[in-house]
Design a protein around this motif. Structure first.
Motif, PDB file in Angstrom:
ATOM      1  N   PHE A 167      44.586  90.299  66.656  1.00 30.49           N
ATOM      2  CA  PHE A 167      44.451  88.904  66.260  1.00 30.49           C
ATOM      3  C   PHE A 167      43.866  88.793  64.856  1.00 30.49           C
ATOM      4  O   PHE A 167      44.349  88.027  64.025  1.00 30.49           O
ATOM      5  N   LYS A 168      42.830  89.578  64.575  1.00 29.13           N
ATOM      6  CA  LYS A 168      42.230  89.563  63.244  1.00 29.13           C
ATOM      7  C   LYS A 168      43.214  90.040  62.190  1.00 29.13           C
ATOM      8  O   LYS A 168      43.278  89.484  61.085  1.00 29.13           O
ATOM      9  N   LYS A 169      43.995  91.065  62.521  1.00 31.80           N
ATOM     10  CA  LYS A 169      44.992  91.582  61.593  1.00 31.80           C
ATOM     11  C   LYS A 169      46.047  90.509  61.295  1.00 31.80           C
ATOM     12  O   LYS A 169      46.432  90.311  60.139  1.00 31.80           O
ATOM     13  N   ALA A 170      46.497  89.816  62.324  1.00 35.09           N
ATOM     14  CA  ALA A 170      47.508  88.780  62.140  1.00 35.09           C
ATOM     15  C   ALA A 170      46.966  87.617  61.313  1.00 35.09           C
ATOM     16  O   ALA A 170      47.669  87.099  60.435  1.00 35.09           O
ATOM     17  N   THR A 171      45.729  87.208  61.573  1.00 36.50           N
ATOM     18  CA  THR A 171      45.174  86.105  60.792  1.00 36.50           C
ATOM     19  C   THR A 171      44.978  86.510  59.336  1.00 36.50           C
ATOM     20  O   THR A 171      45.200  85.708  58.431  1.00 36.50           O
ATOM     21  N   GLN A 172      44.618  87.762  59.081  1.00 32.93           N
ATOM     22  CA  GLN A 172      44.467  88.239  57.703  1.00 32.93           C
ATOM     23  C   GLN A 172      45.812  88.251  56.987  1.00 32.93           C
ATOM     24  O   GLN A 172      45.907  87.872  55.818  1.00 32.93           O
ATOM     25  N   GLU A 173      46.872  88.664  57.694  1.00 35.39           N
ATOM     26  CA  GLU A 173      48.204  88.662  57.103  1.00 35.39           C
ATOM     27  C   GLU A 173      48.649  87.245  56.761  1.00 35.39           C
ATOM     28  O   GLU A 173      49.246  87.010  55.710  1.00 35.39           O
ATOM     29  N   VAL A 174      48.371  86.302  57.643  1.00 33.62           N
ATOM     30  CA  VAL A 174      48.733  84.907  57.375  1.00 33.62           C
ATOM     31  C   VAL A 174      47.963  84.385  56.163  1.00 33.62           C
ATOM     32  O   VAL A 174      48.528  83.711  55.294  1.00 33.62           O
ATOM     33  N   GLN A 175      46.681  84.707  56.075  1.00 33.92           N
ATOM     34  CA  GLN A 175      45.887  84.276  54.925  1.00 33.92           C
ATOM     35  C   GLN A 175      46.404  84.902  53.638  1.00 33.92           C
ATOM     36  O   GLN A 175      46.491  84.223  52.608  1.00 33.92           O
ATOM     37  N   ASP A 176      46.790  86.173  53.683  1.00 31.58           N
ATOM     38  CA  ASP A 176      47.333  86.841  52.501  1.00 31.58           C
ATOM     39  C   ASP A 176      48.649  86.207  52.064  1.00 31.58           C
ATOM     40  O   ASP A 176      48.882  85.970  50.876  1.00 31.58           O
ATOM     41  N   ASP A 177      49.536  85.926  53.039  1.00 35.44           N
ATOM     42  CA  ASP A 177      50.807  85.286  52.716  1.00 35.44           C
ATOM     43  C   ASP A 177      50.588  83.903  52.122  1.00 35.44           C
ATOM     44  O   ASP A 177      51.262  83.502  51.164  1.00 35.44           O
ATOM     45  N   PHE A 178      49.651  83.166  52.684  1.00 31.70           N
ATOM     46  CA  PHE A 178      49.349  81.831  52.177  1.00 31.70           C
ATOM     47  C   PHE A 178      48.812  81.910  50.745  1.00 31.70           C
ATOM     48  O   PHE A 178      49.212  81.132  49.882  1.00 31.70           O
ATOM     49  N   GLN A 179      47.935  82.866  50.488  1.00 33.86           N
ATOM     50  CA  GLN A 179      47.368  83.020  49.153  1.00 33.86           C
ATOM     51  C   GLN A 179      48.451  83.407  48.148  1.00 33.86           C
ATOM     52  O   GLN A 179      48.479  82.893  47.029  1.00 33.86           O
ATOM     53  N   GLU A 180      49.374  84.301  48.543  1.00 37.09           N
ATOM     54  CA  GLU A 180      50.476  84.680  47.669  1.00 37.09           C
ATOM     55  C   GLU A 180      51.353  83.478  47.347  1.00 37.09           C
ATOM     56  O   GLU A 180      51.790  83.298  46.212  1.00 37.09           O
ATOM     57  N   ALA A 181      51.612  82.644  48.350  1.00 39.02           N
ATOM     58  CA  ALA A 181      52.423  81.453  48.128  1.00 39.02           C
ATOM     59  C   ALA A 181      51.719  80.486  47.183  1.00 39.02           C
ATOM     60  O   ALA A 181      52.351  79.892  46.299  1.00 39.02           O
ATOM     61  N   MET A 182      50.428  80.328  47.353  1.00 38.25           N
ATOM     62  CA  MET A 182      49.676  79.435  46.472  1.00 38.25           C
ATOM     63  C   MET A 182      49.662  79.976  45.042  1.00 38.25           C
ATOM     64  O   MET A 182      49.779  79.214  44.080  1.00 38.25           O
ATOM     65  N   ASP A 183      49.532  81.294  44.890  1.00 33.31           N
ATOM     66  CA  ASP A 183      49.564  81.896  43.561  1.00 33.31           C
ATOM     67  C   ASP A 183      50.928  81.707  42.910  1.00 33.31           C
ATOM     68  O   ASP A 183      51.030  81.453  41.712  1.00 33.31           O
ATOM     69  N   ALA A 184      51.995  81.837  43.708  1.00 31.54           N
ATOM     70  CA  ALA A 184      53.342  81.654  43.181  1.00 31.54           C
ATOM     71  C   ALA A 184      53.544  80.216  42.725  1.00 31.54           C
ATOM     72  O   ALA A 184      54.164  79.966  41.688  1.00 31.54           O
ATOM     73  N   VAL A 185      53.024  79.273  43.477  1.00 32.37           N
ATOM     74  CA  VAL A 185      53.148  77.856  43.095  1.00 32.37           C
ATOM     75  C   VAL A 185      52.371  77.601  41.809  1.00 32.37           C
ATOM     76  O   VAL A 185      52.832  76.888  40.920  1.00 32.37           O
ATOM     77  N   ASP A 186      51.193  78.202  41.694  1.00 35.58           N
ATOM     78  CA  ASP A 186      50.380  78.012  40.492  1.00 35.58           C
ATOM     79  C   ASP A 186      51.078  78.562  39.256  1.00 35.58           C
ATOM     80  O   ASP A 186      51.045  77.957  38.196  1.00 35.58           O
ATOM     81  N   THR A 187      51.725  79.711  39.374  1.00 39.69           N
ATOM     82  CA  THR A 187      52.408  80.281  38.216  1.00 39.69           C
ATOM     83  C   THR A 187      53.661  79.485  37.870  1.00 39.69           C
ATOM     84  O   THR A 187      54.050  79.429  36.713  1.00 39.69           O
ATOM     85  N   ASP A 188      54.306  78.853  38.862  1.00 43.56           N
ATOM     86  CA  ASP A 188      55.480  78.026  38.586  1.00 43.56           C
ATOM     87  C   ASP A 188      55.104  76.731  37.887  1.00 43.56           C
ATOM     88  O   ASP A 188      55.894  76.181  37.117  1.00 43.56           O
TER      89      ASP A 188
END
Length: 83
Positions: free
Chosen positions: A39-60
């Motif tokens: 469960f902790k691993k899955a929540t960390q992966e979701v947080q990482d994916d969300f952060q990557e998406a936010m970074d991609a939006v910021d660079t766009d």
């Protein structure tokens, strides 16, 4: 509503011991530990994916400004083959 105290926790543990028996408790604890780890691993992966998406939006969102000394790009027309 107050938290679970010592006596309440002890009663819960005794009930679990009676329901599952002493031999099954280590297996249950091991399974619970694995479940929590996944469960902790899955929540960390979701947080990482969300952060990557936010970074991609910021660079766009950042406007690309060409350098002052850089020459402007020219569009080159494509050659059409004659038939």
């Amino acid at each position: 509503m107050q938290g679970i105290g010592g006596p309440e926790l002890l009663i819960i543990l005794v009930i679990i011991l009676l329901l599952f028996g002493a031999k099954k408790l280590p297996e249950l604890a091991k399974g619970l530990g694995k479940s929590m780890k996944e469960f902790k691993k899955a929540t960390q992966e979701v947080q990482d994916d969300f952060q990557e998406a936010m970074d991609a939006v910021d660079t766009d969102k950042k406007p690309a400004t060409p350098a002052k000394d850089a020459p402007a790009e020219k569009s080159v027309p494509k050659k059409v083959p004659e038939s």
